[in-house]
Design an enzyme around this catalytic site. Structure first.
Site, PDB file in Angstrom:
ATOM      1  N   LYS A 183       0.832  -1.215   0.000  1.00 38.07           N
ATOM      2  CA  LYS A 183       0.000   0.000   0.000  1.00 38.07           C
ATOM      3  C   LYS A 183       0.861   1.258   0.000  1.00 38.07           C
ATOM      4  CE  LYS A 183       0.585   1.273   4.474  1.00 38.07           C
ATOM      5  NZ  LYS A 183       0.823   2.613   5.052  1.00 38.07           N
ATOM      6  N   THR A 187      -3.691   5.899   3.284  1.00 37.23           N
ATOM      7  CA  THR A 187      -2.335   6.295   2.907  1.00 37.23           C
ATOM      8  C   THR A 187      -2.319   7.042   1.574  1.00 37.23           C
ATOM      9  OG1 THR A 187      -1.585   4.279   4.010  1.00 37.23           O
ATOM     10  CG2 THR A 187       0.040   5.460   2.728  1.00 37.23           C
ATOM     11  N   ARG A 189       3.396  10.043   4.583  1.00 37.59           N
ATOM     12  CA  ARG A 189       4.736  10.365   4.090  1.00 37.59           C
ATOM     13  C   ARG A 189       4.934   9.853   2.661  1.00 37.59           C
ATOM     14  NH1 ARG A 189       7.497   7.544   9.084  1.00 37.59           N
ATOM     15  NH2 ARG A 189       5.470   7.493  10.053  1.00 37.59           N
TER      16      ARG A 189
END
Length: 334
Positions: free
Chosen positions: A191, A248, A255
């Site tokens: 992912k 995400t 990030r």
């Protein structure tokens, strides 16, 4: 029960605080002794988790042997590519009855191993049924603010998974269990790669249609690799798969999405990662997964495109064009 948390980044600190607030005696180990002294002095992690005060039951140490001594559970929260080096520091410790819970997400670059396999490789006295992972859509920033979060504890042993569930579960941090540790680890690792692709789409100025396509087709790649490694394809529909994939790819806290966005805007990978305080696990994982997919004969075109953009300097616009002009296929062909 004493619990040791190895790694004082944002996630390790968040989990250490959560467990200490539940009443466990927790030792949080920081790799750099001067950082451990700073954390102990101020009782806050100004670098990675500002604003969160440490409870009295949270002990800070720079001595890893002391941290794990008499611990019934060890949480490994160091970056994925540092896990082997960190665990090697524990070879002299007696850990046969200790449950090891890894919370980092990634595939080891040099070996292509899942991180639970790295644990067993470095610490052969540990039985597989004593190893677990804790994965899912769980940004440290939100968990530390006690915002509702759900994750999954996975182990080949249901008993171990339930033990991890009992230790971590709170009214704001809901833990499910799963015995498909292969599927959970692979999904939680891939992912991050797809999130880089989603960020690149953002950086190029593409809209919701493009991101939805990346998430959906990324899920298909994830499922193929899970099956290739012997996991259950249904696992990707759970928290470590689509749950973590969505958060995400969309979140401002991500990030990996940020790295992709900056690449899409034209910055080099070296420039982006040099100026980041925390590790974007998807970067080394992209290398590891491309090598692994080639070895297994698993088709992962989005992952390969991300690799080409990150490491071969392929222009983002060209990579997207190549993906869009691939030979048409049935949606559920593979």
């Amino acid at each position: 029960m004493k619990i040791a948390v190895l790694g004082a980044g944002s996630w390790g600190t968040t989990l250490a605080v959560l467990l200490a607030e539940k009443g466990f005696s927790v030792d949080l180990w920081a790799h750099r002794k001067e950082f451990a002294l700073e954390l102990d002095r101020f009782r806050k992690n100004f670098r990675y988790l500002p604003g969160v005060l440490f409870p009295d039951t949270l002990h800070i140490t720079g001595d890893i042997s002391s941290a794990v001594e008499d611990a019934g559970m060890i949480i490994t929260a160091v970056p994925s590519q540092a896990l082997r080096e960190t665990l090697s520091l524990l070879r002299a410790s007696s850990l046969e009855e200790t449950i090891i819970v890894n919370v980092a997400k990634g595939i080891e670059l040099d070996t292509g191993r899942r991180l639970s396999e790295v644990v067993l490789d470095v610490l052969p006295a540990i039985l597989p049924e004593k190893v677990a992972v804790l994965y899912g859509p769980s940004h440290a920033e939100e968990v530390s603010e006690r915002q509702p979060t759900t994750v999954v504890a996975a182990s080949s042993s249901l008993e171990t998974a339930k033990k991890v569930q009992d230790v971590f579960h709170t009214s704001a941090f809901r833990v499910y269990v799963n015995t498909d540790i292969v599927g959970v680890e692979v999904a939680g690792s891939v992912k991050n790669i797809i999130a880089i692709a989603a960020g690149i789409s953002d950086g190029l100025g593409f809209g919701d249609n493009a991101k939805a396509a990346i998430i959906t087709r990324g899920l298909a790649e994830m499922s193929r690799l899970v099956v290739g490694l012997g996991g259950d394809p249904m696992t990707v529909s759970g928290l470590s798969g689509i749950g973590d994939l969505v958060v995400t790819c969309l979140s401002r806290h991500s990030r990996n999405r940020y790295v992709g966005e900056q690449i899409g805007k034209g910055r080099s990978l070296d420039d982006v990662v040099t100026h980041m305080k925390m590790v974007a696990e998807g970067v080394p994982t992209t290398k590891a997964v491309v090598a692994l997919s080639k070895k297994l004969g698993v088709d992962m075109p989005i992952t390969v495109a991300v690799y080409e953009m990150l490491f071969e300097g392929k222009p983002a616009e060209k990579a997207i064009l190549d993906l869009m002009t691939r030979e048409p296929k049935k949606e559920l062909e593979e």
